[in-house]
Motif scaffolding. Structure first.
Motif, short mmCIF file in Angstrom:
data_model
loop_
_atom_site.label_atom_id
_atom_site.label_comp_id
_atom_site.label_asym_id
_atom_site.label_seq_id
_atom_site.Cartn_x
_atom_site.Cartn_y
_atom_site.Cartn_z
N GLU A 208 0.82 -1.21 0.00
CA GLU A 208 0.00 0.00 0.00
C GLU A 208 0.85 1.26 0.00
O GLU A 208 0.42 2.31 -0.50
N PHE A 211 2.85 3.22 -4.39
CA PHE A 211 1.75 3.57 -5.28
C PHE A 211 1.94 3.03 -6.70
O PHE A 211 0.97 2.93 -7.45
N GLU A 214 -0.07 -0.09 -6.65
CA GLU A 214 -1.50 0.18 -6.73
C GLU A 214 -1.90 0.56 -8.15
O GLU A 214 -2.94 0.12 -8.65
N GLY A 310 -4.95 -0.74 -3.23
CA GLY A 310 -3.70 -1.10 -2.56
C GLY A 310 -3.71 -2.52 -2.02
O GLY A 310 -2.66 -3.15 -1.88
#
Length: 555
Positions: A208, A211, A214, A310
């Motif tokens: 998480e 990024f 993600e 995430g």
């Protein structure tokens, strides 16, 4: 895993680590866990007399939630990860952990600007507008509205908090120490496998914090969905995305609870959301692991948009096949087949009390199918199913627990949109299609290709492996020990004895014949006594050998 020396050294870390540890002990005592501190020998450093306890008639599970909330980011995430393990955590505690609030005051605007400038460049060059007040703020990051100068598109800029990474790593060290200490020293804590939970948290929270991961998760999902699909995710702007800054399109929409569409719209959205989750789990093996109402918006165009990617789950091909078989057995209410498949899927050879396990599963299935449709919940059934195995001391792989929790969450979301959602009816076509596909020529060809590839690889490596084995044998480094071969050894010994006896008999008969032909004295009626004696012994031994073989066959 930490040993005693490492445990002792924890208190010798920099002052910030020691201060944080003291803070943890302080909050535990504050919420009535003094017995926990005493039992597990956590140093309170004289804090007891200075602490005013919180006494509001709270349950132990409510107090655990408040402890985690007050300890902040890492511990909140720990609670969220634990809430996804119903095989380890009591149901009452899961209910409380799902209430965990992860909201903190925003970072000073100057700190946010420094972060964006360091990663993307001058703020006024990248954006024509940037709202310094975030419209969403959590402990790891906060999200700002902005407009790209280059294209004029309105975007959401997610910025990692400057101290998030260092704070999380320090907390993870403390959590790892506590988990290993409790697991190693206290047998009653081992069924919860706290070190494993901390490792799951470490992997989840570090993902998480990155990024780029993600952004990759969002792209993977969007690549599997059609342009006009009812379920979508925000578009990622790669040129404005780094490990610490994520830029996506700004999604305008309403929360699920505020949606005012008619029944037809509600049903279409609910079925689309559930079908998407089923497809992700059973076909793609890649799914949003936390699709709760706070991570979902309904857009003005009538799409479900999944936010915050995430935390995702992944399932191998064999895991997906196991889940299909499990769901098929559930639908057919076949507790014996269900138990067999589950034990195979969980990597367990058998249960201590198989009849009792099958009885408990049968009771679970009967209750589920006797429940009114409005209250029937397939996700809850999966979680209860895992709980039955946990009660029988059968460990559950984490990914199955994550999948079941995500399944339950999306099902609950769909039923919040459309209360009459029949998830079992929606599941049946998928299961039928996947079962047929498993027996299709293309699937058979795929398996054959894998087996052929494995065989070729084995043959290619065989000479080298054989050479290594021979080398070890020459050095005397290979020893072969056979066990449980007593009967084989006796049979081989008896066969060897009979063979030897046959050779001796043959030699004796041939020798006796030569002696008689030569007329070697002494003679009886013109025949050699030695030759006659040899024939007599041969006849006796032959008769004994024939009788021994006959007795062996009778057995």
């Amino acid at each position: 895993m930490l040993n005693d020396r490492e445990s002792i050294n924890l208190t010798r870390q920099p002052l910030v680590g020691l201060t944080r540890f003291n803070r943890i002990v302080f909050i535990l005592i504050k919420y009535g866990f003094r017995d926990f501190v005493d039992r597990y020998n956590l140093p309170d450093l004289g804090l007891t007399k200075r602490i005013t306890g919180v006494d509001r008639g709270l349950t132990i599970y409510e107090r655990i939630r408040l402890v985690l909330e007050e300890l902040g980011t890492t511990f909140i995430k720990f609670g969220q990860v634990a809430s996804m393990r119903p095989d380890l955590v009591p149901g009452e505690l899961i209910v409380e952990l799902e209430k965990l609030q992860d909201s903190v005051p925003p970072e000073p605007p100057g700190d946010v600007r420094k972060r964006i400038v360091a990663d993307l460049g001058p703020l006024d060059v990248v954006f024509s507008e940037f709202d310094e007040k975030p419209f969403a703020a959590a402990s790891l990051s906060q999200v700002h509205r902005a407009v790209l100068r280059e294209t004029g598109e309105t975007v959401a800029v997610k910025v990692r908090r400057p101290k998030a990474y260092s704070t999380v790593q320090a907390d993870l060290r403390i959590l790892s120490y506590l988990a290993n200490m409790l697991h190693n020293r206290y047998p009653d804590m081992r069924p919860y496998n706290l070190p494993s939970l901390v490792e799951e948290l470490r992997r989840t929270i570090n993902n998480e914090l990155n990024f780029l991961k993600e952004a990759a998760n969002i792209r993977i999902f969007r690549s599997t969905m059609g342009k006009d699909a009812l379920v979508t995710a925000p578009k990622v702007y790669d040129a404005y995305t780094t490990r610490k800054v994520l830029t996506t399109e700004l999604i305008e929409g309403v929360k699920v609870g505020d949606f005012t569409g008619d029944l037809v719209q509600r049903r279409r959205l609910a079925e689309a959301g559930f079908n998407t989750q089923v497809r992700q789990i059973l076909q793609d093996g890649f799914f949003h692991a936390d699709p709760h109402a706070g991570n979902v918006l309904i857009t003005p165009s009538g799409q479900l948009c999944l936010l915050d990617w995430g935390m995702v789950g992944r399932l191998t091909f064999s895991m997906r096949q196991n889940i299909v078989d499990l769901l098929q057995a559930i639908i057919h209410r076949d507790e014996e087949h269900l138990t067999t498949i589950a034990l195979h899927a969980f990597g367990v050879r058998g249960a201590g009390n198989m009849p009792l396990l099958q009885r408990d599963i049968r009771e679970l299935l009967d209750t589920f199918f006797a429940t009114n449709l409005r209250h029937r919940n397939a996700g809850r059934l999966l979680l209860d199913f895992l709980a039955v195995f946990q009660q029988h001391r059968i460990p559950i792989p984490a990914q199955y627990a994550f999948m079941s929790k995500a399944f339950l969450t999306m099902e609950g979301l769909g039923q919040q949109i459309y209360p009459n959602l029949d998830t079992v009816a929606l599941l049946k076509p998928y299961l039928r299609e996947l079962t047929i596909e498993r027996g299709s020529p293309s699937e058979a060809a795929r398996k054959l290709k894998i087996e052929w590839s494995n065989t070729v690889r084995l043959l290619e490596n065989f000479p080298q492996r054989l050479d290594r084995i021979m080398d070890h044998m020459e050095k005397g480094e290979i020893f072969v020990k056979f066990e449980g071969t007593d009967r084989l050894e006796k049979s081989l010994a008896k066969s060897a004895n009979r063979l030897t006896m046959g050779v001796v008999l043959g030699a004796l008969i041939m020798g006796s014949s030569v002696i008689i032909s030569a007329g070697i004295p002494p003679l009886i009626y013109g025949h050699s006594c030695l030759g006659l004696f040899g024939f007599a012994i041969s006849a006796f031994l032959s008769l004994w050998l024939i009788l021994d073989i006959w007795r062996e066959r009778k057995r």
